[in-house]
Design a protein around this motif. Structure first.
Motif, PDB file in Angstrom:
ATOM      1  N   THR A 204     -10.729   5.988   4.349  1.00  0.00           N
ATOM      2  CA  THR A 204     -11.662   5.080   5.005  1.00  0.00           C
ATOM      3  C   THR A 204     -11.491   5.219   6.519  1.00  0.00           C
ATOM      4  N   PRO A 205     -12.405   4.665   7.312  1.00  0.00           N
ATOM      5  CA  PRO A 205     -12.231   4.728   8.773  1.00  0.00           C
ATOM      6  C   PRO A 205     -10.923   4.106   9.249  1.00  0.00           C
ATOM      7  N   ALA A 206     -10.393   3.148   8.504  1.00  0.00           N
ATOM      8  CA  ALA A 206      -9.132   2.511   8.881  1.00  0.00           C
ATOM      9  C   ALA A 206      -7.920   3.306   8.418  1.00  0.00           C
ATOM     10  N   GLY A 207      -8.142   4.316   7.584  1.00  0.00           N
ATOM     11  CA  GLY A 207      -7.035   5.090   7.031  1.00  0.00           C
ATOM     12  C   GLY A 207      -7.090   5.125   5.521  1.00  0.00           C
ATOM     13  N   LEU A 208      -6.022   5.588   4.906  1.00  0.00           N
ATOM     14  CA  LEU A 208      -5.971   5.724   3.452  1.00  0.00           C
ATOM     15  C   LEU A 208      -5.817   4.342   2.815  1.00  0.00           C
ATOM     16  N   CYS A 209      -6.742   4.001   1.919  1.00  0.00           N
ATOM     17  CA  CYS A 209      -6.777   2.653   1.336  1.00  0.00           C
ATOM     18  C   CYS A 209      -6.565   2.704  -0.169  1.00  0.00           C
ATOM     19  N   CYS A 210      -5.809   1.722  -0.664  1.00  0.00           N
ATOM     20  CA  CYS A 210      -5.664   1.518  -2.106  1.00  0.00           C
ATOM     21  C   CYS A 210      -6.469   0.271  -2.465  1.00  0.00           C
ATOM     22  N   PRO A 211      -7.713   0.418  -2.917  1.00  0.00           N
ATOM     23  CA  PRO A 211      -8.543  -0.761  -3.217  1.00  0.00           C
ATOM     24  C   PRO A 211      -7.945  -1.654  -4.293  1.00  0.00           C
ATOM     25  N   GLU A 212      -7.328  -1.046  -5.329  1.00  0.00           N
ATOM     26  CA  GLU A 212      -6.759  -1.839  -6.419  1.00  0.00           C
ATOM     27  C   GLU A 212      -5.582  -2.688  -5.937  1.00  0.00           C
ATOM     28  N   GLY A 213      -4.795  -2.143  -5.014  1.00  0.00           N
ATOM     29  CA  GLY A 213      -3.641  -2.888  -4.506  1.00  0.00           C
ATOM     30  C   GLY A 213      -3.932  -3.709  -3.271  1.00  0.00           C
ATOM     31  N   GLY A 214      -5.077  -3.468  -2.655  1.00  0.00           N
ATOM     32  CA  GLY A 214      -5.458  -4.235  -1.482  1.00  0.00           C
ATOM     33  C   GLY A 214      -4.626  -3.927  -0.250  1.00  0.00           C
ATOM     34  N   PHE A 215      -4.207  -2.653  -0.088  1.00  0.00           N
ATOM     35  CA  PHE A 215      -3.413  -2.284   1.090  1.00  0.00           C
ATOM     36  C   PHE A 215      -3.847  -0.928   1.616  1.00  0.00           C
ATOM     37  N   HIS A 216      -3.480  -0.653   2.860  1.00  0.00           N
ATOM     38  CA  HIS A 216      -3.696   0.647   3.491  1.00  0.00           C
ATOM     39  C   HIS A 216      -2.347   1.299   3.778  1.00  0.00           C
ATOM     40  N   ILE A 217      -2.313   2.623   3.774  1.00  0.00           N
ATOM     41  CA  ILE A 217      -1.116   3.374   4.157  1.00  0.00           C
ATOM     42  C   ILE A 217      -1.325   3.920   5.570  1.00  0.00           C
TER      43      ILE A 217
ATOM     44  N   PRO B 146      -2.423   2.547   8.415  1.00  0.00           N
ATOM     45  CA  PRO B 146      -3.783   2.327   8.915  1.00  0.00           C
ATOM     46  C   PRO B 146      -3.880   2.498  10.431  1.00  0.00           C
ATOM     47  N   LEU B 147      -5.042   2.971  10.865  1.00  0.00           N
ATOM     48  CA  LEU B 147      -5.295   3.258  12.275  1.00  0.00           C
ATOM     49  C   LEU B 147      -5.787   2.039  13.044  1.00  0.00           C
ATOM     50  N   ARG B 148      -6.205   1.020  12.327  1.00  0.00           N
ATOM     51  CA  ARG B 148      -6.683  -0.210  12.965  1.00  0.00           C
ATOM     52  C   ARG B 148      -6.112  -1.397  12.195  1.00  0.00           C
ATOM     53  N   PRO B 149      -6.113  -2.587  12.785  1.00  0.00           N
ATOM     54  CA  PRO B 149      -5.526  -3.742  12.093  1.00  0.00           C
ATOM     55  C   PRO B 149      -6.157  -4.009  10.731  1.00  0.00           C
ATOM     56  N   VAL B 150      -5.295  -4.212   9.728  1.00  0.00           N
ATOM     57  CA  VAL B 150      -5.742  -4.528   8.369  1.00  0.00           C
ATOM     58  C   VAL B 150      -4.912  -5.691   7.846  1.00  0.00           C
ATOM     59  N   ALA B 151      -5.322  -6.230   6.704  1.00  0.00           N
ATOM     60  CA  ALA B 151      -4.606  -7.381   6.139  1.00  0.00           C
ATOM     61  C   ALA B 151      -3.215  -6.999   5.647  1.00  0.00           C
ATOM     62  N   ARG B 152      -3.131  -5.846   4.945  1.00  0.00           N
ATOM     63  CA  ARG B 152      -1.828  -5.411   4.412  1.00  0.00           C
ATOM     64  C   ARG B 152      -1.633  -3.927   4.680  1.00  0.00           C
ATOM     65  N   ALA B 153      -0.548  -3.597   5.362  1.00  0.00           N
ATOM     66  CA  ALA B 153      -0.257  -2.214   5.741  1.00  0.00           C
ATOM     67  C   ALA B 153       1.071  -1.776   5.161  1.00  0.00           C
ATOM     68  N   VAL B 154       1.082  -0.574   4.584  1.00  0.00           N
ATOM     69  CA  VAL B 154       2.308   0.072   4.116  1.00  0.00           C
ATOM     70  C   VAL B 154       2.557   1.235   5.081  1.00  0.00           C
ATOM     71  N   ILE B 155       3.713   1.224   5.760  1.00  0.00           N
ATOM     72  CA  ILE B 155       3.964   2.145   6.869  1.00  0.00           C
ATOM     73  C   ILE B 155       5.029   3.169   6.480  1.00  0.00           C
ATOM     74  N   THR B 156       4.717   4.455   6.691  1.00  0.00           N
ATOM     75  CA  THR B 156       5.670   5.512   6.335  1.00  0.00           C
ATOM     76  C   THR B 156       6.794   5.645   7.357  1.00  0.00           C
ATOM     77  N   HIS B 157       6.466   5.540   8.662  1.00  0.00           N
ATOM     78  CA  HIS B 157       7.496   5.671   9.694  1.00  0.00           C
ATOM     79  C   HIS B 157       6.954   5.146  11.015  1.00  0.00           C
ATOM     80  N   ALA B 158       7.812   5.052  12.022  1.00  0.00           N
ATOM     81  CA  ALA B 158       7.489   4.287  13.228  1.00  0.00           C
ATOM     82  C   ALA B 158       6.843   5.077  14.350  1.00  0.00           C
TER      83      ALA B 158
END
Length: 354
Positions: free
Chosen positions: A10-23, A25-37
């Motif tokens: 998605t434009p915000a980054g890789l999204c998991c619709p079923e889980g309701g989170f992004h991995i 993400p490039l822009r603010p989202v409700a729930r973000a899973v972050i690989t590294h800093a």
């Protein structure tokens, strides 16, 4: 379930619709899973962030205590259920706290690797091979020309230059998170025991690493004298190599530690006298070693030379495609953001008091 339904670009980054989170993400989202800093993967402003302890700590150092609404730390190997989707974190070998994200639902397993390398690094947990159905791999150095070679040889270039030019400061451009600390650890392993001087933008993150492993005598550039800099290693963000900040050093030698230094023209363009091929990403051999070893039947590729790896996968009977995610790249592209870790009262370009 089809893989394209479990993780969706998605434009915000890789999204998991079923889980309701992004991995990442490039822009603010409700729930973000972050690989590294690193700045191209970890942004401030999300409602909730899930990451390893170290990644959360490093994000606090870079963005302040209130970089997200809420945070939750997760251990490597720990499995969490998010709205019926199982998520777990596994070492990526990239920088301290870096993780691959394993996402599972209805028997389908996708691994989003973030950035990774499968060669030894004394400053972070080693890469873990995670079997999966779909593997999402970076392709930063996804061309056969990028073969990084032996790390000890590159460190040897630096130590030999230090011996040959004892009156000249060696300014080593290195990314502020991960690369700088790895270089220090490798120098110490090579029995270099002199003080290593740090640009102001390097201090906070290197201090965090130094609390977890032995990095020897570290000193701030602002506390050193011109005489002390002679024959010394001075670590700085790559952007500082062309800055007026360099004038304080005696006859400085510009060095740059990066996988991009395999391309001599790139070193010449940046005025680098001593290029050091030191990368925290897989080279071509690493990518082509890891990808088939995951057992994945399908490969998705991101930020880099995707086309060459797509072709390579097809010759091995693997389905592969580029994701065309925009906004991710090598840390060189976001080094100015990392320089901002110097603090609110310091000049971003120099790391010195404003």
């Amino acid at each position: 379930m089809r893989p394209e339904s479990l993780l969706v670009p998605t434009p915000a980054g890789l999204c998991c619709p079923e889980g309701g989170f992004h991995i990442d993400p490039l822009r603010p989202v409700a729930r973000a899973v972050i690989t590294h800093a690193h700045s191209d993967h970890a942004r401030a402003g999300h409602g909730a962030v899930l990451a390893t302890d170290e990644t959360l700590d490093l994000m606090r150092l870079r963005y302040g205590d209130h970089f997200a609404g809420t945070t939750q730390a997760v251990r490597y190997g720990e499995r969490l259920a998010i709205d019926g989707t199982t998520v777990s974190f596994h070492p990526a070998g990239h920088v301290l706290g870096s993780a691959q994200i394993r996402v599972e639902r209805d028997g389908l397993v996708i691994v989003a690797s973030g950035d990774y390398k499968d060669v030894p690094d004394p400053t972070c947990a080693p890469f873990e091979l995670v079997p999966c159905d779909v593997f999402i791999s970076e392709a930063t150095f996804g061309l056969p020309v990028f073969r990084h070679g032996d790390i000890a040889t590159e460190i040897g270039k630096l130590t030999r230059s230090l011996a040959l030019f004892p009156d000249r400061a060696h300014l080593v451009g290195a990314y502020s998170l991960g690369k700088a600390q790895r270089l220090i650890a490798l120098l110490r392993a090579a029995r270099y025991d002199r003080p290593v001087f740090l640009h102001g933008a390097m201090e906070a993150i290197t201090g965090y690493y130094a609390a977890r492993l032995e990095l020897g005598d570290l000193r701030a550039v602002r506390d050193g004298t011109k005489g002390e800099f002679a024959g010394a290693v001075v670590l700085c963000p790559p952007s500082a190599l062309g800055d007026r900040w360099t004038r304080r050093f005696p006859d400085p030698i510009a060095c740059f530690a990066s996988g991009w230094m395999r391309i001599r023209a790139r070193a010449r363009q940046r005025g680098v006298e001593l290029p050091l091929v030191v990368s925290d990403h897989c080279d071509w051999d690493g990518l082509t070693r890891v990808i088939p070893a995951t057992g994945a039947r399908e490969i998705w590729l991101t930020h880099g030379a995707e086309e060459a790896l797509v072709h390579w996968c097809s010759t091995r009977g693997l389905r592969a495609k580029p994701l065309h995610l925009v906004g991710y790249g090598d840390e060189e592209e976001v080094e100015v953001l990392e320089s901002a870790t110097a603090g609110p009262d310091q000049d971003i370009a120099t790391g010195e008091p404003a």
